[in-house]
Design a protein around this motif. Structure first.
Motif, PDB file in Angstrom:
ATOM      1  N   ARG A  64     -26.231  47.967 -63.110  1.00  0.00           N
ATOM      2  CA  ARG A  64     -25.543  46.926 -63.014  1.00  0.00           C
ATOM      3  C   ARG A  64     -25.907  45.771 -62.091  1.00  0.00           C
ATOM      4  N   PRO A  65     -25.317  44.463 -62.482  1.00  0.00           N
ATOM      5  CA  PRO A  65     -25.277  43.543 -61.455  1.00  0.00           C
ATOM      6  C   PRO A  65     -24.301  43.877 -60.406  1.00  0.00           C
ATOM      7  N   GLY A  66     -24.941  43.757 -59.193  1.00  0.00           N
ATOM      8  CA  GLY A  66     -23.990  44.058 -58.012  1.00  0.00           C
ATOM      9  C   GLY A  66     -24.904  45.340 -57.257  1.00  0.00           C
ATOM     10  N   GLU A  67     -25.490  46.306 -57.892  1.00  0.00           N
ATOM     11  CA  GLU A  67     -25.925  47.309 -57.434  1.00  0.00           C
ATOM     12  C   GLU A  67     -27.298  47.171 -56.608  1.00  0.00           C
ATOM     13  N   THR A  68     -27.835  46.098 -56.782  1.00  0.00           N
ATOM     14  CA  THR A  68     -29.155  45.993 -56.024  1.00  0.00           C
ATOM     15  C   THR A  68     -29.172  46.346 -54.492  1.00  0.00           C
TER      16      THR A  68
END
Ligand SMILES: Nc1ncnc2c1ncn2[C@@H]1O[C@H](COP(=O)(O)OP(=O)(O)OP(=O)(O)O)[C@@H](O)[C@H]1O
Ligand SMILES: [Mg+2]
Length: 442
Positions: A64-68
C-alpha cells in the motif's frame, strides 16, 4: 448518478491476453515467480488475479502507498493477513519468538528476544520469517502480490530471500507460486534489484503488459452487453489508447451522463482515477519535457520539432532529448499524443496565464511558416489578440468564397466580424458582416 450495469464495474471476460497467459503458463510449469509490469490501469491486477484463480486456492496480497519508507511494514501487514486466514496454525516457539521482533503481541511469557547483535542472529530472524510463511501458505496454490512499487525495502529483500530459497523446501509443490505486479518504472531501486536477481538466477520472469490492441478493445466492448458500445471501438481506442482502466472509466462516465446510443461525444471530460493517474504520470516528467507536452497539446496537429524549438526557445538537440523522455513515458508517440485522454489532461493542466502566451507565440511562428489561415487565426484568438486573427479569418473566408463554399465562407466572415468587434474595430466589422450577407443563400 444513474445505476451502472455490473459489466462496467468489472468486465465479465478477460480479453486480449492470450500471449501473456501462454507465457505465464510456461513460467508456471517451470516453477518460476511471475512478475507483471506495466503502466497504471493496463490490467496487471486483473490478469494476475484471473491467472491465480485458475490455479486453485489463491490469495491476493497488496502493498500500500505509504509503506515504502517503513521497514517491514508491508511484510508485517501481509503476515498478519495470512495468519488471520488460518488462525489455528501453531508455529514453533522459536519462530514465534523471532516474529515477535516485528509483532510484539506474538511474544510468549518470556517476552521478545533482546535486540540482534550479529549477522547470525539476523539470519535466524529471517529464517524464522521464511518458515512461518512456508508453513502458513502450504495449502495454497497461488499468491498474488499486487503493487510491489509500494513495498518497503526490507520486505523486498526478505521476499527475495524467501522466493530464492523456495527450491530448498522439502515440501515444494505445496508451497504456492507467486504472481506479482508492479507499475513500470515505479519500483524502488532495491525492489528492482531484487527482481533483477531473481530473473538472472532463472527463478522468475518479467512480463510487460501493453495496452489492449484495437481488436481486443472491440471484444471488450462486445462483452459488456451494452447497447451501442460495440460501435464505439474506434473512438474508444483513440481516446484511451487501449488502456482498460481508461476505457471502463470513459464508458461509466458516458453511461452516467446519458447513455451510449447517441454515439461518442465531441468531448469527454477526463475524470476519476484515470485522470489522477495521468496527472501523476505528468508530475514525474522533467520541467522542460512537460513544457514540450504542453506546447504539443496547444499546437495539436501543427506540432513539429522545428516549430516547438522556435516557440519554446530550445535548441533542437535539447528538444530531441525532451521528446525522447516523452516517448519513453508513453506520453507522445512521434509528434502525437499516444491517446486523447492524455492530451486532454495535459491541456487542462496548463496554467491559465501561460495559455494565451503560448498561443501567441504559436500564432506568429505559424504565420511565418504560412500555415493555413484558419489555424493561425485560431491561435491569435486563443492568444486574446482578435484584431490579429481577423485578417486571417477574412483570408480564409475569401478562399472559401472563391471555391464556392458559400456556407463556410459566410461563417468565417461572421467570425472575422465578431473578432473585429471584440477588438473595437466596429466600422471594419460592419464591412465584413456586409460581405457575409452578400454571399448567395448565406
Ligand atoms: N484484459 C482485460 N479484459 C477485461 N477487463 C480488463 C482487462 N484488463 C483490465 N481490465 C479491467 O480494467 C480495469 C483496470 O484493470 P486493473 O485494475 O487490473 O489495472 P492495473 O494495471 O492493476 O492498474 P493499477 O496500476 O492502477 O493497479 C479493471 O476493471 C479490470 O477488470
Ligand atoms: Mg492494480
Amino acid at each position: 448518478p444513474a445505476k451502472l450495469p455490473l459489466s462496467v464495474l468489472r468486465p465479465p471476460v478477460l480479453v486480449g491476453r492470450e500471449r501473456e497467459w501462454a507465457r505465464m503458463e510456461e513460467a508456471w510449469a517451470e516453477g518460476k515467480t511471475i512478475f507483471l509490469s506495466g503502466e497504471p490501469g493496463v490490467g496487471k491486477t486483473r490478469l494476475a488475479h484471473d491467472f491465480a484463480a485458475s490455479r486453485g486456492v489463491h490469495m491476493v496480497l497488496e502493498s500500500r502507498p505509504g509503506e515504502t519508507h517503513v521497514a517491514y511494514s508491508t511484510h508485517v501487514r501481509l503476515l498478519r493477513q495470512i495468519m488471520a486466514r488460518c488462525p489455528d496454525t501453531t508455529l514453533a516457539p522459536w519462530v514465534r519468538r523471532e516474529l515477535s521482533r516485528l509483532m510484539p503481541d506474538m511474544a510468549g511469557t518470556e517476552g521478545p528476544p533482546p535486540p540482534m547483535v550479529d549477522e547470525a542472529e539476523r539470519s535466524r530472524f529471517l529464517e524464522a520469517n521464511c518458515l512461518a510463511i512456508y508453513q502458513l501458505c502450504a495449502g495454497m496454490d497461488a499468491i498474488v502480490a499486487d503493487d510491489l512499487q509500494y513495498m518497503d525495502a526490507a520486505t523486498a529483500e526478505f521476499a527475495l530471500l524467501m522466493l530464492s530459497r523456495r527450491h530448498d523446501i522439502p515440501s515444494d509443490g505445496v508451497f504456492p507460486r507467486f504472481v506479482d505486479t508492479y507499475r513500470r518504472g515505479e519500483l524502488t531501486p532495491i525492489a528492482a534489484a531484487c527482481i533483477q536477481q531473481l530473473v538472472e538466477a532463472g527463478l522468475a520472469v518479467v512480463i510487460e503488459l501493453e495496452p489492449l490492441h484495437s481488436e481486443a478493445v472491440g471484444t471488450l466492448l462486445g462483452s459488456l452487453e451494452l447497447a451501442g458500445a460495440e460501435g464505439l471501438a474506434d473512438n474508444v481506442m483513440r481516446y484511451t489508447g487501449g488502456n482498460p482502466l481508461f476505457i471502463m472509466e470513459a464508458l461509466r462516465h458516458l453511461l452516467e451522463s446519458g447513455g451510449l446510443e447517441r454515439g461518442w461525444p465531441e468531448h469527454v471530460h477526463p475524470s476519476g482515477r484515470g485522470r489522477d493517474l495521468i496527472q501523476r504520470r505528468l508530475e514525474r516528467l522533467s520541467a522542460p519535457a512537460l513544457q514540450v507536452a504542453r506546447l504539443a497539446a496547444l499546437a495539436k496537429t501543427s506540432f513539429a520539432l522545428e516549430l516547438a524549438s522556435e516557440v519554446l526557445e530550445m535548441t533542437p538537440m535539447s528538444l530531441a532529448t525532451h521528446l525522447s523522455e516523452l516517448e519513453a513515458a508513453h506520453v507522445l508517440r512521434g509528434e502525437r499524443f499516444t491517446h486523447d485522454l492524455l492530451f486532454d489532461v495535459v491541456r487542462e493542466a496548463i496554467p491559465p496565464s501561460l495559455v494565451p502566451l503560448l498561443h501567441r507565440r504559436l500564432a506568429s511562428a505559424l504565420e511565418q511558416r504560412k500555415a493555413a489561415p484558419v489555424v493561425v487565426a485560431q491561435h491569435w484568438l486563443e492568444g486574446k489578440e482578435p484584431q490579429r486573427a481577423a485578417p486571417f479569418l477574412v483570408a480564409a473566408a475569401n478562399a472559401e468564397a472563391s471555391a464556392f463554399r458559400h456556407m463556410e465562407a459566410a461563417l468565417l466572415y461572421y467570425r472575422a466580424a465578431t473578432a473585429l468587434e471584440e477588438a473595437g474595430a466596429l466600422d471594419e466589422a460592419a464591412r465584413v458582416r456586409a460581405r457575409a450577407r452578400g454571399i448567395p443563400s448565406a
